[in-house]
Design a protein around this motif. Structure first.
Motif, PDB file in Angstrom:
ATOM      1  N   ALA A   4       0.832  -1.204   0.000  1.00  0.00           N
ATOM      2  CA  ALA A   4       0.000   0.000   0.000  1.00  0.00           C
ATOM      3  C   ALA A   4       0.864   1.249   0.000  1.00  0.00           C
ATOM      4  O   ALA A   4       0.575   2.220  -0.707  1.00  0.00           O
ATOM      5  CB  ALA A   4      -0.934  -0.005   1.203  1.00  0.00           C
ATOM      6  N   ILE A   5       1.931   1.242   0.800  1.00  0.00           N
ATOM      7  CA  ILE A   5       2.836   2.390   0.831  1.00  0.00           C
ATOM      8  C   ILE A   5       3.489   2.567  -0.536  1.00  0.00           C
ATOM      9  O   ILE A   5       3.629   3.681  -1.042  1.00  0.00           O
ATOM     10  CB  ILE A   5       3.890   2.216   1.946  1.00  0.00           C
ATOM     11  CG1 ILE A   5       3.189   2.276   3.317  1.00  0.00           C
ATOM     12  CG2 ILE A   5       4.973   3.276   1.841  1.00  0.00           C
ATOM     13  CD1 ILE A   5       4.068   1.901   4.472  1.00  0.00           C
ATOM     14  N   ALA A   6       3.866   1.450  -1.160  1.00  0.00           N
ATOM     15  CA  ALA A   6       4.451   1.520  -2.506  1.00  0.00           C
ATOM     16  C   ALA A   6       3.455   2.093  -3.502  1.00  0.00           C
ATOM     17  O   ALA A   6       3.823   2.879  -4.386  1.00  0.00           O
ATOM     18  CB  ALA A   6       4.910   0.134  -2.945  1.00  0.00           C
ATOM     19  N   ALA A   7       2.178   1.728  -3.366  1.00  0.00           N
ATOM     20  CA  ALA A   7       1.151   2.243  -4.277  1.00  0.00           C
ATOM     21  C   ALA A   7       0.978   3.740  -4.126  1.00  0.00           C
ATOM     22  O   ALA A   7       0.822   4.472  -5.110  1.00  0.00           O
ATOM     23  CB  ALA A   7      -0.174   1.525  -4.027  1.00  0.00           C
ATOM     24  N   SER A 143      -9.842  11.708  14.700  1.00  0.00           N
ATOM     25  CA  SER A 143      -9.107  11.379  13.474  1.00  0.00           C
ATOM     26  C   SER A 143      -8.067  12.441  13.150  1.00  0.00           C
ATOM     27  O   SER A 143      -8.229  13.624  13.481  1.00  0.00           O
ATOM     28  CB  SER A 143     -10.066  11.215  12.284  1.00  0.00           C
ATOM     29  OG  SER A 143     -10.630  12.452  11.911  1.00  0.00           O
ATOM     30  N   PHE A 144      -6.988  11.984  12.479  1.00  0.00           N
ATOM     31  CA  PHE A 144      -5.926  12.854  11.995  1.00  0.00           C
ATOM     32  C   PHE A 144      -5.507  12.335  10.621  1.00  0.00           C
ATOM     33  O   PHE A 144      -5.654  11.147  10.331  1.00  0.00           O
ATOM     34  CB  PHE A 144      -4.695  12.817  12.922  1.00  0.00           C
ATOM     35  CG  PHE A 144      -4.995  13.137  14.352  1.00  0.00           C
ATOM     36  CD1 PHE A 144      -5.041  14.442  14.784  1.00  0.00           C
ATOM     37  CD2 PHE A 144      -5.245  12.121  15.264  1.00  0.00           C
ATOM     38  CE1 PHE A 144      -5.330  14.740  16.105  1.00  0.00           C
ATOM     39  CE2 PHE A 144      -5.526  12.399  16.586  1.00  0.00           C
ATOM     40  CZ  PHE A 144      -5.571  13.714  17.016  1.00  0.00           C
ATOM     41  N   GLY A 145      -4.959  13.213   9.791  1.00  0.00           N
ATOM     42  CA  GLY A 145      -4.497  12.737   8.496  1.00  0.00           C
ATOM     43  C   GLY A 145      -3.806  13.821   7.701  1.00  0.00           C
ATOM     44  O   GLY A 145      -3.705  14.982   8.127  1.00  0.00           O
ATOM     45  N   LEU A 146      -3.324  13.427   6.530  1.00  0.00           N
ATOM     46  CA  LEU A 146      -2.701  14.358   5.606  1.00  0.00           C
ATOM     47  C   LEU A 146      -2.859  13.822   4.191  1.00  0.00           C
ATOM     48  O   LEU A 146      -3.158  12.646   3.976  1.00  0.00           O
ATOM     49  CB  LEU A 146      -1.225  14.581   5.943  1.00  0.00           C
ATOM     50  CG  LEU A 146      -0.322  13.351   6.088  1.00  0.00           C
ATOM     51  CD1 LEU A 146       0.209  12.889   4.751  1.00  0.00           C
ATOM     52  CD2 LEU A 146       0.841  13.673   7.003  1.00  0.00           C
ATOM     53  N   ALA A 162      -3.014   9.657   3.771  1.00  0.00           N
ATOM     54  CA  ALA A 162      -2.783   8.770   4.911  1.00  0.00           C
ATOM     55  C   ALA A 162      -3.611   9.313   6.062  1.00  0.00           C
ATOM     56  O   ALA A 162      -3.721  10.534   6.238  1.00  0.00           O
ATOM     57  CB  ALA A 162      -1.307   8.729   5.287  1.00  0.00           C
ATOM     58  N   SER A 163      -4.219   8.417   6.845  1.00  0.00           N
ATOM     59  CA  SER A 163      -5.043   8.885   7.961  1.00  0.00           C
ATOM     60  C   SER A 163      -5.032   7.871   9.097  1.00  0.00           C
ATOM     61  O   SER A 163      -4.744   6.688   8.899  1.00  0.00           O
ATOM     62  CB  SER A 163      -6.482   9.150   7.507  1.00  0.00           C
ATOM     63  OG  SER A 163      -7.139   7.938   7.170  1.00  0.00           O
ATOM     64  N   LEU A 187      -7.714   2.625  13.264  1.00  0.00           N
ATOM     65  CA  LEU A 187      -7.528   2.303  11.847  1.00  0.00           C
ATOM     66  C   LEU A 187      -6.537   3.264  11.223  1.00  0.00           C
ATOM     67  O   LEU A 187      -6.704   4.486  11.288  1.00  0.00           O
ATOM     68  CB  LEU A 187      -8.870   2.397  11.123  1.00  0.00           C
ATOM     69  CG  LEU A 187      -8.863   2.193   9.595  1.00  0.00           C
ATOM     70  CD1 LEU A 187      -8.400   0.789   9.246  1.00  0.00           C
ATOM     71  CD2 LEU A 187     -10.256   2.452   9.034  1.00  0.00           C
ATOM     72  N   PHE A 188      -5.482   2.697  10.635  1.00  0.00           N
ATOM     73  CA  PHE A 188      -4.514   3.478   9.861  1.00  0.00           C
ATOM     74  C   PHE A 188      -4.743   3.146   8.390  1.00  0.00           C
ATOM     75  O   PHE A 188      -4.788   1.971   8.017  1.00  0.00           O
ATOM     76  CB  PHE A 188      -3.080   3.128  10.267  1.00  0.00           C
ATOM     77  CG  PHE A 188      -2.039   3.819   9.427  1.00  0.00           C
ATOM     78  CD1 PHE A 188      -1.793   5.172   9.567  1.00  0.00           C
ATOM     79  CD2 PHE A 188      -1.317   3.110   8.479  1.00  0.00           C
ATOM     80  CE1 PHE A 188      -0.851   5.808   8.778  1.00  0.00           C
ATOM     81  CE2 PHE A 188      -0.373   3.734   7.692  1.00  0.00           C
ATOM     82  CZ  PHE A 188      -0.128   5.089   7.843  1.00  0.00           C
ATOM     83  N   GLN A 189      -4.901   4.185   7.566  1.00  0.00           N
ATOM     84  CA  GLN A 189      -5.181   3.984   6.148  1.00  0.00           C
ATOM     85  C   GLN A 189      -4.155   4.711   5.279  1.00  0.00           C
ATOM     86  O   GLN A 189      -3.737   5.822   5.596  1.00  0.00           O
ATOM     87  CB  GLN A 189      -6.542   4.574   5.769  1.00  0.00           C
ATOM     88  CG  GLN A 189      -7.738   3.972   6.425  1.00  0.00           C
ATOM     89  CD  GLN A 189      -8.998   4.605   5.863  1.00  0.00           C
ATOM     90  OE1 GLN A 189      -9.463   4.234   4.791  1.00  0.00           O
ATOM     91  NE2 GLN A 189      -9.549   5.560   6.582  1.00  0.00           N
ATOM     92  N   VAL A 190      -3.803   4.091   4.161  1.00  0.00           N
ATOM     93  CA  VAL A 190      -3.078   4.772   3.082  1.00  0.00           C
ATOM     94  C   VAL A 190      -3.786   4.398   1.785  1.00  0.00           C
ATOM     95  O   VAL A 190      -4.272   3.278   1.621  1.00  0.00           O
ATOM     96  CB  VAL A 190      -1.587   4.380   3.016  1.00  0.00           C
ATOM     97  CG1 VAL A 190      -0.818   4.919   4.198  1.00  0.00           C
ATOM     98  CG2 VAL A 190      -1.414   2.870   2.910  1.00  0.00           C
TER      99      VAL A 190
END
Length: 197
Positions: A4-7, A143-146, A162-163, A187-190
């Motif tokens: 996912a990070i690579a994507a 929630s936090f993200g960028l 990413a959040s 939950l951590f999302q990318v």
């Protein structure tokens, strides 16, 4: 998680090629967007933690720009996974509903940071041929993200993001009855978002 990070890195690289001809970053009025990617979820209860599990996740965001560098929106985030072990199934769903603010440090730039408050819930249903157990909880969510809006059309951006979102103080129920124990999810999302401004 590495894939996912690579994507996301690939999306950033690909989108940078269109930066030379990118459209101006303007934010005015209604905005809507959604994103898909990989979510890493964890569940903790009173005196316990679980191994993190990866599965597909995503978000839906609807709101509006109140200033060129500030968007206020409602946001849904979710994660879902099923397990099957020798006739026993375990289906886990984690969801969040938050009021979210996206702040762009530069009004003409694409980079943003976000924060939000709302509610989150967990539903974990375990079934085998003889019984069903339903474990659930709900509570305050933070929630936090960028992310970065790569403007590729007059009103459209590709948005790598990413959040992180988590419940706080959620109380567990088993088959509808309170246990008095806490049960929280994070939950951590990318992923990659698609944003209409």
């Amino acid at each position: 998680m590495r894939s996912a990070i690579a994507a996301v890195a690939l999306a950033l690289t690909a989108a940078s090629g269109v930066m030379a001809q990118s459209k101006p970053q303007t934010r005015d009025g209604f905005t809507i967007g959604f994103g898909v990617g990989l979510g890493s979820a964890g569940i903790s209860c009173s005196g316990c933690t679980t191994d993190r599990e990866n599965a597909g996740s995503g978000y839906l965001r609807i709101g509006g720009a109140v200033r060129p560098n500030l968007i206020l929106a409602g946001e849904l985030e979710g994660w879902d996974k099923s397990f099957d072990d020798q006739g026993t199934t375990d289906h886990v769903t984690i969801g969040f509903v938050t009021g979210t603010a996206l702040w762009y440090p530069e009004a003409t730039g694409g980079f943003y940071v976000k924060g939000g408050l709302g509610v989150g819930s967990i539903e974990d249903e375990v079934k085998d041929p003889t019984f069903t157990v339903k474990l659930e909880s709900s509570g305050l969510a933070i929630s936090f993200g960028l992310g970065y809006d790569y403007r590729v059309g007059k009103n459209f951006s590709l948005t790598p993001y990413a959040s992180y979102v988590s419940t706080v103080g959620a109380k567990a129920k088993v088959n509808g009855s309170s246990t008095g124990e806490k049960l929280n999810a994070n939950l951590f999302q990318v992923g990659l978002g698609f944003t209409w401004h």
